[in-house]
Write a protein that holds these residues in place. Structure first.
Motif, PDB file in Angstrom:
ATOM      1  N   SER A 295       0.952  -1.187   0.043  1.00 23.21           N
ATOM      2  CA  SER A 295       0.004   0.085   0.077  1.00 23.21           C
ATOM      3  C   SER A 295       0.791   1.296   0.001  1.00 23.21           C
ATOM      4  O   SER A 295       0.577   2.246  -0.874  1.00 23.21           O
ATOM      5  N   ARG A 296       1.896   1.143   0.925  1.00 26.20           N
ATOM      6  CA  ARG A 296       2.684   2.500   0.823  1.00 26.20           C
ATOM      7  C   ARG A 296       3.521   2.592  -0.386  1.00 26.20           C
ATOM      8  O   ARG A 296       3.552   3.719  -0.696  1.00 26.20           O
ATOM      9  N   THR A 297       3.908   1.387  -0.902  1.00 25.69           N
ATOM     10  CA  THR A 297       4.603   1.785  -2.391  1.00 25.69           C
ATOM     11  C   THR A 297       3.582   2.189  -3.487  1.00 25.69           C
ATOM     12  O   THR A 297       4.017   3.061  -4.141  1.00 25.69           O
ATOM     13  N   VAL A 298       2.395   1.766  -3.401  1.00 20.85           N
ATOM     14  CA  VAL A 298       1.392   2.416  -4.250  1.00 20.85           C
ATOM     15  C   VAL A 298       1.075   3.798  -4.240  1.00 20.85           C
ATOM     16  O   VAL A 298       1.076   4.399  -5.272  1.00 20.85           O
ATOM     17  N   MET A 299       1.168   4.208  -3.163  1.00 17.38           N
ATOM     18  CA  MET A 299       0.734   5.505  -2.792  1.00 17.38           C
ATOM     19  C   MET A 299       1.997   6.479  -3.097  1.00 17.38           C
ATOM     20  O   MET A 299       1.858   7.381  -3.763  1.00 17.38           O
ATOM     21  N   ARG A 300       3.279   5.875  -2.919  1.00 17.09           N
ATOM     22  CA  ARG A 300       4.410   6.659  -3.146  1.00 17.09           C
ATOM     23  C   ARG A 300       4.598   6.889  -4.616  1.00 17.09           C
ATOM     24  O   ARG A 300       5.147   7.962  -5.009  1.00 17.09           O
ATOM     25  N   ASN A 301       4.190   5.781  -5.284  1.00 20.20           N
ATOM     26  CA  ASN A 301       4.839   5.779  -6.811  1.00 20.20           C
ATOM     27  C   ASN A 301       3.542   6.448  -7.822  1.00 20.20           C
ATOM     28  O   ASN A 301       3.670   6.401  -8.901  1.00 20.20           O
ATOM     29  N   ALA A 302       2.582   7.051  -7.078  1.00 22.54           N
ATOM     30  CA  ALA A 302       1.571   7.666  -8.006  1.00 22.54           C
ATOM     31  C   ALA A 302       2.149   8.945  -8.618  1.00 22.54           C
ATOM     32  O   ALA A 302       2.689   9.579  -7.847  1.00 22.54           O
ATOM     33  N   PRO A 303       1.726   9.115  -9.888  1.00 25.40           N
ATOM     34  CA  PRO A 303       2.574  10.276 -10.631  1.00 25.40           C
ATOM     35  C   PRO A 303       1.916  11.584  -9.903  1.00 25.40           C
ATOM     36  O   PRO A 303       0.685  11.767  -9.804  1.00 25.40           O
ATOM     37  N   ALA A 304       3.093  12.538  -9.809  1.00 23.25           N
ATOM     38  CA  ALA A 304       2.715  13.965  -9.148  1.00 23.25           C
ATOM     39  C   ALA A 304       1.816  14.638  -9.905  1.00 23.25           C
ATOM     40  O   ALA A 304       1.001  15.279  -9.480  1.00 23.25           O
ATOM     41  N   GLU A 305       1.745  14.457 -11.258  1.00 17.56           N
ATOM     42  CA  GLU A 305       1.035  15.394 -12.263  1.00 17.56           C
ATOM     43  C   GLU A 305      -0.425  14.628 -12.236  1.00 17.56           C
ATOM     44  O   GLU A 305      -1.151  15.757 -12.950  1.00 17.56           O
TER      45      GLU A 305
END
Length: 463
Positions: A295-305
């Motif tokens: 879950s933490r990895t998924v949230m971290r890797n979401a594109p900022a744009e």
């Protein structure tokens, strides 16, 4: 055939006679008796004359299944050589009756009673019908006067037994000390465990226990390593920059087990936007910890744009797809604009964070959707609020509100709000410490039932 369990009730030995009267059995010839006696170390040392003399003075006896043949603690005056059938050997200790061995044909029991006036060290029960030879101490001792060599051989055999016992105890002591140092190897007792007798039985039990202790130690070390890895993925201090003078942020996590399913995270999305997240995975232990890491990895890797609502939909879809374990995660994730104080957030079924206003009062940031991982096609609403300078955002997991004390009372939201109202205006670190301290004081030593995690953020807008 008689039931071999007869005579035992509720783990204790019973019998129909406290002092059994042996049933006469057909008497073997002296030659047959001498052959059986010669199988036993205590008689094997006798020369032929002595052996036949002892054999001539033995008599045949029989005991029905369930009969108590010898009683621990009583003074015995005979030994028995089993010709047919089986007996159970028990030793009684304060914790109860311990089954030590089952002995059968050509084995000897009660040999100390046959040569010395000492208390029996065990209770002997007939497991089946038993035919045996009885060797009376009086007969054996009267032969000593006639054949002094008998006494010499008995003393020699007892000395050999003492030597063997000392050797066995030395092996066991060495193994126990090695186990305490974490250096135990099963090979230390390999020779002893292959032997017969009570000490060999104990050595086998010790080996099994040592193997279980080593397995638990290995699991504990693995869990400690996993806990260290889990702690390492939690964020450290924010890098110096725009956030340095705009926010005061602190978080803490206390797993209920070595590793937990809670997590928190924060990082700069860009130069002016800060992401703060807190989450609670369903379940506990290793499965929850693994799902937490995903879950933490998924949230971290979401594109900022990407639009925030789209990021939440994508994160939920990734967590729900292929989720055969049917796990889910409640999560609050917000994006704070450090220049304006604007906070856009998604609350996926998580405990509502508190927004403590600097001028007094508090707001609840309520859920905007269901937990992640349940429905892959679910959309999520993004809510919005604005933090004024001095406002505090307090995020937490239900390990705080659902903490129990020894009386079974729950900490609850009312107690949490009392602490928040009382401690309003203090720094983030102090607030987290106050909340966790209040929870621990309320629990009063009761076992922690869930992970405890909280995060505090104090916003300070530059003027």
């Amino acid at each position: 055939m008689p039931d071999p369990r007869r005579g035992r009730r509720n783990g204790r030995v019973t019998s129909r006679q406290q002092h059994p009267t042996p049933t006469p059995a057909p008497t073997p010839t002296v030659e047959e008796i001498a052959r059986v006696l010669a199988l036993h170390p205590i008689f094997a040392r006798f020369d032929a004359r002595a052996l036949h003399t002892v054999a001539a003075r033995c008599r045949s006896v029989a005991f029905p299944a369930g009969e108590k043949i010898m009683q621990q603690g009583e003074h015995g005056d005979f030994a028995l050589v089993i010709l047919d059938g089986e007996v159970d050997v028990f030793v009684e200790i304060p914790a109860g009756l311990i089954h030590m061995a089952t002995l059968g044909r050509d084995r000897i029991v009660g040999e100390l009673g046959g040569i010395a006036d000492v208390p029996r060290t065990a209770t002997i029960m007939a497991r089946t019908d038993v035919a045996a030879l009885r060797v009376d101490r009086d007969n054996l001792m009267s032969l000593v006067a006639e054949l002094p060599s008998i006494a010499i051989e008995i003393i020699g055999e007892l000395g050999q037994r003492l030597h063997s016992t000392n050797q066995s105890l030395a092996f066991l002591t060495y193994a126990a000390n090695a186990l305490a140092r974490g250096e135990y190897d099963a090979a230390m007792l390999a020779e002893l465990t292959r032997q017969s007798g009570a000490l060999a039985t104990f050595a086998r039990a010790f080996s099994d226990m040592a193997a279980e202790i080593q397995a638990k130690q290995t699991r504990r070390e693995e869990m400690e390593a996993a806990a260290a890895i889990q702690q390492s993925i939690l964020p450290g201090p924010l890098p110096l920059g725009a956030a340095e003078h705009r926010i005061d942020l602190h978080a803490d996590m206390h797993p209920a087990r070595e590793i937990g399913g809670d997590f928190y995270d924060y990082f700069m999305l860009d130069e002016r936007r800060l992401v703060v997240t807190i989450a609670d995975v369903s379940g506990k232990g290793i499965p929850a910890a693994l799902f937490m890491a995903v879950s933490r990895t998924v949230m971290r890797n979401a594109p900022a744009e990407t639009d925030m609502a789209q990021r939440m939909r994508d994160a939920n879809r990734l967590l729900a797809t292929g989720n055969t374990a049917c796990m889910f995660v409640t999560m609050f994730s917000g994006v704070l604009d450090l220049e304006t104080g604007r906070l856009r957030y998604c609350n996926a079924g998580h405990n509502s964070p508190y927004l403590l206003r600097s001028g007094g009062g508090r707001d609840l940031l309520k859920p905007t959707g269901i937990p992640f991982g349940i429905d892959p096609d679910r959309s999520y609403t993004i809510a919005e609020t604005v933090l004024a300078s001095g406002d505090t955002l307090f995020m937490f997991t239900d390990g705080i509100t659902e903490a129990f004390n020894p009386a079974g009372d729950i900490f609850g939201e009312a107690r949490l709000e009392t602490v928040l109202d009382r401690e309003g205006g203090i720094g983030a670190t102090e607030l987290v410490q106050k909340i966790i301290g209040a929870t621990a004081e309320f629990a009063a030593g009761a076992e922690q039932s869930d992970d405890i995690t909280c995060l505090a953020l104090v916003y300070r807008r530059e003027r």
